[in-house]
Design an enzyme around this catalytic site. Structure first.
Site: not given
Length: 450
Positions: A116, A165, A237, A275, A292, A295
């Site tokens: 990150k 998360g 999410k 994001e 990638r 979901v």
């Protein structure tokens, strides 16, 4: 040309990839743990191989065993799905060294975006705004306290190598930060092999909005619009929508252009997601990049008519993108609800045997599932057992269809979050589009804490 793919994953994403491969006349190889022997995707594949006991480090994270199967089955490529090894740059590197196509970006870019801290620096270089935070890893609680004094509370404490998360927590004071630092660092070390942390300013009343991108090996890159992913529990999410009803067309274009500019600068290839956190004034800040498939990719497929797995394979085959940004349009509104085997209030996992499993059916209802009736949901993996996707001409149409479909979704023998989902989609704040990242805490959990 890719003629045979090993899917280094399990559950609904493995089944999802197999479906597209069948349509493309590509042979598939599934891997499974002892716990997943009866999972539907195992029998869907052309070949299936047992790779070990239930625990992930002995099965789905066991690179040696996966590559052993890849050699035995003589595959051309590996699709990592999401989770597990999907963002492991070493896994991608070994694939390439073995002459196996990794269906994803290069290992170098994956490594860069996997941190990150490095990702923040790269995106700043690409001209993307980032959330105020530390420039590097923070190794001690004392260093974190010094950084927090500069940034100001509330703060998001995050694992540098984290995702989903894990290792993430909001802190509001020095005392909370000291307590959270050591526990989250240890958790990050356990899950990711890296306990380094960093701090970011928490954007209040933020929305979590992400851009789907595709980029080929010929310098072409496009975005396929945004997904609104703000309804979350434990920073994971629960409900996703496409498109967002919050941002204007001007912001949509600005975010899309920024995302494309970033992936071109990186030399990124294949599918990926950038994001953002978006504040109440529509200022957007880079959050992270997922290297990638996501979901929630089906809702993008529903509003664009584009099979993202097919695009991944086509790009991995070295072909140019056949899609042009100018020709892409948003068709309707799509919503995805994740079905979890968990208590709908405490969010604790609810493993057990499914005694009844009935899926909703009808036009514009799509199911992605990992289970079946009489299936044993084990405690070894993520508790998501399926995804329910609906599409409508408008958001109101999609919500009405989602309510109907959730009411027809029957699972017995275990607890699920379906009552929670029904509660959320019927809430006046959700109906009005007030879907910030604090929605679950503010509007759902408060009714149980009175």
């Amino acid at each position: 040309m890719i003629k045979k793919i090993l899917i280094a994953n399990r559950g609904e994403i493995a089944a999802r990839i197999i479906r597209t491969c069948k349509r493309m006349n590509i042979d598939t190889v599934a891997i499974y743990s002892e716990a997943d022997e009866g999972s539907p995707y195992v029998s869907m594949a052309d070949e299936s191989f047992l790779i070990g006991p239930p625990r992930v480090n002995e099965s789905y994270l066991n690179m040696d065993k996966i590559f052993e199967v890849a050699k035995e089955a003589k595959v051309d490529a590996i699709h990592p799905g999401y989770g597990f090894l999907s963002e492991n740059d070493q896994f991608a590197k070994i694939c390439t060294e073995m002459g196996i196509v990794f269906i994803g970006p290069s290992s170098n870019v994956m490594k860069q975006m996997g941190s990150k801290i490095l990702a923040r620096k790269s995106m700043e270089q690409a001209g993307l705004p980032v959330v105020p935070g530390t420039d590097g890893a923070v190794s001690t609680a004392d260093d974190a306290l010094a950084a927090a004094e500069e940034i100001g509370y509330p703060i998001m404490l995050k694992a540098s190598a984290g995702g989903g998360g894990i290792g993430m927590q909001v802190v509001y004071s020095d005392a909370e930060l000291v307590k959270a630092f050591d526990s989250n660092s240890k958790r990050a070390l356990t899950f990711f092999g890296d306990g380094s942390m960093f701090l970011e300013k928490k954007i209040e009343n933020a929305r979590h909005i992400e851009l789907q991108i595709l980029a080929d090996h010929h310098g072409n890159a496009i975005h396929l619009f945004e997904r609104e992913c703000s309804i979350q529990r434990r920073n994971q999410k629960v409900i996703e929508e496409a498109p967002s009803t919050f941002i204007t067309e001007e912001t949509r274009k600005s975010m899309g252009d920024a995302a494309v500019r970033a992936v071109k600068m990186l030399g990124y290839t294949n599918a990926g997601t950038i994001e953002f956190l978006v504040d109440e004034q529509e200022n957007y800040y880079f959050l992270e990049m997922n290297t990638r498939i996501q979901v929630e990719h089906p809702i993008t497929e529903e509003i664009t008519g584009i099979d993202l797995v097919e695009q991944q394979i086509t790009i991995a085959n070295g072909k140019e993108l056949s899609l042009n940004q100018e020709n892409l349009v948003i068709d309707g509104h799509a919503i995805e609800a994740r079905i979890y085997a968990e208590d709908p209030v405490s969010f604790f996992p609810s493993p057990g045997r499914i005694s009844l499993f009935v899926l909703p059916e009808g036009q514009d209802i799509r199911n992605e599932t990992a289970v079946k009736e009489d299936y044993l949901v084990t405690p070894f993996y993520d508790p998501m057992i399926g995804k329910l996707i609906v599409k409508g001409n408008t958001r109101d149409d999609a919500i009405a269809l989602l309510k109907h479909a959730l009411s027809d979704y029957k699972v017995e023998g275990i607890k699920t979050n379906i009552p929670m989902l029904l509660n959320i989609v019927d809430h006046e704040q959700f109906l009005s589009g007030n879907t910030t990242t604090g929605f679950v805490e503010t509007y759902y959990l408060t009714q149980f804490n009175k």
